[in-house]
Design a protein around this motif. Structure first.
Motif, PDB file in Angstrom:
ATOM      1  N   THR A   1     -41.617   3.909  19.533  1.00 38.98           N
ATOM      2  CA  THR A   1     -42.208   2.750  18.871  1.00 38.98           C
ATOM      3  C   THR A   1     -43.482   3.061  18.109  1.00 38.98           C
ATOM      4  O   THR A   1     -43.611   2.713  16.940  1.00 38.98           O
ATOM      5  CB  THR A   1     -42.502   1.644  19.912  1.00 38.98           C
ATOM      6  OG1 THR A   1     -41.289   1.318  20.589  1.00 38.98           O
ATOM      7  CG2 THR A   1     -43.070   0.395  19.265  1.00 38.98           C
ATOM      8  N   GLY A   2     -44.445   3.715  18.771  1.00 38.96           N
ATOM      9  CA  GLY A   2     -45.713   4.009  18.124  1.00 38.96           C
ATOM     10  C   GLY A   2     -46.473   2.749  17.748  1.00 38.96           C
ATOM     11  O   GLY A   2     -46.241   1.664  18.289  1.00 38.96           O
ATOM     12  N   SER A   3     -47.380   2.907  16.784  1.00 38.43           N
ATOM     13  CA  SER A   3     -48.217   1.794  16.344  1.00 38.43           C
ATOM     14  C   SER A   3     -48.015   1.419  14.887  1.00 38.43           C
ATOM     15  O   SER A   3     -48.564   0.416  14.438  1.00 38.43           O
ATOM     16  CB  SER A   3     -49.700   2.156  16.553  1.00 38.43           C
ATOM     17  OG  SER A   3     -49.978   2.424  17.904  1.00 38.43           O
TER      18      SER A   3
ATOM     19  N   GLU B   1     -41.746   6.840  16.187  1.00 41.15           N
ATOM     20  CA  GLU B   1     -43.200   6.862  16.026  1.00 41.15           C
ATOM     21  C   GLU B   1     -43.610   7.929  15.024  1.00 41.15           C
ATOM     22  O   GLU B   1     -44.543   7.733  14.236  1.00 41.15           O
ATOM     23  CB  GLU B   1     -43.898   7.120  17.357  1.00 41.15           C
ATOM     24  CG  GLU B   1     -45.411   7.291  17.196  1.00 41.15           C
ATOM     25  CD  GLU B   1     -46.175   7.421  18.490  1.00 41.15           C
ATOM     26  OE1 GLU B   1     -47.377   7.700  18.425  1.00 41.15           O
ATOM     27  OE2 GLU B   1     -45.575   7.231  19.571  1.00 41.15           O
ATOM     28  N   ASP B   2     -42.904   9.067  15.033  1.00 40.47           N
ATOM     29  CA  ASP B   2     -43.284  10.210  14.208  1.00 40.47           C
ATOM     30  C   ASP B   2     -42.495  10.310  12.908  1.00 40.47           C
ATOM     31  O   ASP B   2     -43.016  10.810  11.911  1.00 40.47           O
ATOM     32  CB  ASP B   2     -43.102  11.507  15.007  1.00 40.47           C
ATOM     33  CG  ASP B   2     -43.943  11.530  16.265  1.00 40.47           C
ATOM     34  OD1 ASP B   2     -44.976  10.843  16.306  1.00 40.47           O
ATOM     35  OD2 ASP B   2     -43.547  12.216  17.228  1.00 40.47           O
TER      36      ASP B   2
ATOM     37  N   ASN C   1     -33.712   6.112  17.443  1.00 43.42           N
ATOM     38  CA  ASN C   1     -34.327   7.035  18.387  1.00 43.42           C
ATOM     39  C   ASN C   1     -33.285   7.889  19.105  1.00 43.42           C
ATOM     40  O   ASN C   1     -33.453   9.103  19.243  1.00 43.42           O
ATOM     41  CB  ASN C   1     -35.135   6.242  19.419  1.00 43.42           C
ATOM     42  CG  ASN C   1     -36.445   5.739  18.850  1.00 43.42           C
ATOM     43  OD1 ASN C   1     -37.338   6.513  18.542  1.00 43.42           O
ATOM     44  ND2 ASN C   1     -36.550   4.421  18.713  1.00 43.42           N
TER      45      ASN C   1
ATOM     46  N   HIS D   1     -45.802   2.938  23.684  1.00 43.35           N
ATOM     47  CA  HIS D   1     -46.713   1.995  23.043  1.00 43.35           C
ATOM     48  C   HIS D   1     -46.080   0.619  23.160  1.00 43.35           C
ATOM     49  O   HIS D   1     -44.863   0.499  23.357  1.00 43.35           O
ATOM     50  CB  HIS D   1     -46.889   2.307  21.559  1.00 43.35           C
ATOM     51  CG  HIS D   1     -47.629   3.565  21.258  1.00 43.35           C
ATOM     52  ND1 HIS D   1     -48.935   3.581  20.823  1.00 43.35           N
ATOM     53  CD2 HIS D   1     -47.238   4.861  21.300  1.00 43.35           C
ATOM     54  CE1 HIS D   1     -49.320   4.825  20.618  1.00 43.35           C
ATOM     55  NE2 HIS D   1     -48.304   5.631  20.901  1.00 43.35           N
TER      56      HIS D   1
ATOM     57  N   ALA E   1     -49.688  -3.285  16.711  1.00 42.57           N
ATOM     58  CA  ALA E   1     -49.940  -2.545  17.944  1.00 42.57           C
ATOM     59  C   ALA E   1     -50.783  -3.390  18.883  1.00 42.57           C
ATOM     60  O   ALA E   1     -51.697  -4.098  18.453  1.00 42.57           O
ATOM     61  CB  ALA E   1     -50.651  -1.233  17.629  1.00 42.57           C
TER      62      ALA E   1
ATOM     63  N   ARG F   1     -46.082  -3.559  21.351  1.00 41.31           N
ATOM     64  CA  ARG F   1     -46.370  -4.324  20.142  1.00 41.31           C
ATOM     65  C   ARG F   1     -46.493  -5.811  20.443  1.00 41.31           C
ATOM     66  O   ARG F   1     -45.841  -6.323  21.361  1.00 41.31           O
ATOM     67  CB  ARG F   1     -45.241  -4.141  19.129  1.00 41.31           C
ATOM     68  CG  ARG F   1     -44.966  -2.729  18.673  1.00 41.31           C
ATOM     69  CD  ARG F   1     -46.068  -2.177  17.775  1.00 41.31           C
ATOM     70  NE  ARG F   1     -45.646  -0.911  17.192  1.00 41.31           N
ATOM     71  CZ  ARG F   1     -44.996  -0.800  16.036  1.00 41.31           C
ATOM     72  NH1 ARG F   1     -44.696  -1.878  15.331  1.00 41.31           N
ATOM     73  NH2 ARG F   1     -44.645   0.386  15.581  1.00 41.31           N
TER      74      ARG F   1
ATOM     75  N   VAL G   1     -36.650   0.186  14.767  1.00 40.79           N
ATOM     76  CA  VAL G   1     -37.792   0.378  15.655  1.00 40.79           C
ATOM     77  C   VAL G   1     -37.808  -0.719  16.720  1.00 40.79           C
ATOM     78  O   VAL G   1     -37.726  -1.902  16.409  1.00 40.79           O
ATOM     79  CB  VAL G   1     -39.124   0.403  14.868  1.00 40.79           C
ATOM     80  CG1 VAL G   1     -39.388  -0.916  14.147  1.00 40.79           C
ATOM     81  CG2 VAL G   1     -40.282   0.754  15.793  1.00 40.79           C
TER      82      VAL G   1
ATOM     83  N   ALA H   1     -40.611   9.236  21.495  1.00 43.79           N
ATOM     84  CA  ALA H   1     -41.696   8.300  21.181  1.00 43.79           C
ATOM     85  C   ALA H   1     -41.087   7.202  20.309  1.00 43.79           C
ATOM     86  O   ALA H   1     -41.082   7.317  19.077  1.00 43.79           O
ATOM     87  CB  ALA H   1     -42.827   9.024  20.467  1.00 43.79           C
TER      88      ALA H   1
ATOM     89  N   SER I   1     -49.246   5.628  26.519  1.00 41.52           N
ATOM     90  CA  SER I   1     -50.221   6.032  25.516  1.00 41.52           C
ATOM     91  C   SER I   1     -51.567   5.373  25.790  1.00 41.52           C
ATOM     92  O   SER I   1     -51.637   4.185  26.093  1.00 41.52           O
ATOM     93  CB  SER I   1     -49.744   5.618  24.123  1.00 41.52           C
ATOM     94  OG  SER I   1     -50.784   5.800  23.175  1.00 41.52           O
TER      95      SER I   1
END
Length: 270
Positions: A11-13, A226-227, A239, A48, A57, A50, A23, A9, A82
């Motif tokens: 990138t995430g938000s 992301e986490d 990553n 995700h 996000a 951006r 990132v 994961a 996602s």
């Protein structure tokens, strides 16, 4: 045991360049990260997108489309889109990206408190997203932040909106959600149907211990910025380095790593 499926994961938000320079923000950066993570041992990428100007996000379909097409062209990764609501709770925005017909998409089957907001997923929204995934041939990954969300996922099966076997991702260690403990992980795994597959996603410092136990328990692993943005406390990481560590640890513990096609077979895709 099955070979280990590693989900990244990237990138995430939430994480921005203010938090870590590693990132990926732009579509090109996310695609390049996917290429490197596949080489490191990942078989699934959780996507995700951006806003490239302010790093916030985004729900922009064109950004999802660019990332999806780029990953399809340059990797064999299972692309998991996602449908999370941090970028916007609007159902139409969360549904729209499923038109890409990815192999997988995340589906959070309940509501939970984040640090500064309620992550609201009404029963109607959950059912509608499940219908959309079913119509587009997308396998949902049930995002489980607490035990009650397992029952909500099983209700979708009873209503004919999801076909078993199910795949669950246990998100653990987030403030407001289930704590990241071994007892809780065991309880979660005992609460799902025996033909299910599952992965663990530990938040922050919980990432490594939860994934280590997942390897030993026959589950699968999710890592990525992301986490958690650290390799160890105070040491920022990438990553691909997180993927490499999980692959190396799994091999040391006697489990080989699943290729994307082997992961497809394990998850019943295609």
């Amino acid at each position: 045991m099955q070979k280990l499926i590693i989900t990244v994961a990237p990138t995430g938000s939430v994480p921005t360049r203010k938090h870590t320079p590693h990132v990926p923000i732009t579509p090109e950066e996310i695609i390049a990260t996917g290429v490197r993570c596949e080489a490191a041992g990942a078989s699934i990428i959780h996507v995700h997108v951006r806003d490239v100007k302010d790093e916030s996000a985004s729900t922009d379909f064109k950004l999802f489309e660019q990332v999806y097409n780029g990953l399809k062209a340059k990797t064999d990764l299972i692309i998991q889109i996602s449908t999370g609501g941090r970028a916007g709770m609007n159902y139409e925005d969360r549904r729209d990206r499923l038109r890409l017909k990815p192999e997988m998409a995340s589906l959070t089957t309940g509501s939970v408190n984040f640090r500064t907001q309620v992550y609201a997923n009404s029963p109607e929204l959950i059912r509608n997203l499940a219908r959309d995934m079913q119509a587009n041939g997308v396998k949902p990954e049930m995002e489980i932040f607490d035990v009650s969300m397992i029952n909500n996922a099983l209700a979708l099966v009873e209503e004919g909106l999801v076909s078993p076997p199910l795949h669950f991702n246990f998100v653990m260690g987030l403030r407001g959600a289930i704590p990241a403990t071994i007892d809780n992980l065991v309880h979660l795994t005992r609460s799902i149907p025996p033909d299910s597959t599952w992965s663990a996603a530990g938040i922050g410092t919980a990432q490594l211990p939860m994934n280590t136990h997942a390897i030993l328990m026959g589950g699968h692993s999710r890592v990525g910025l992301e986490d958690c943005i650290y390799y160890r406390l105070g040491e920022l990481t990438t990553n691909e380095r997180l993927v490499e560590r999980m692959a190396a640890l799994s091999r040391e513990l006697g489990r080989e790593i699943a290729s994307p096609d082997e992961a497809r077979e394990i998850l019943g895709l295609g």
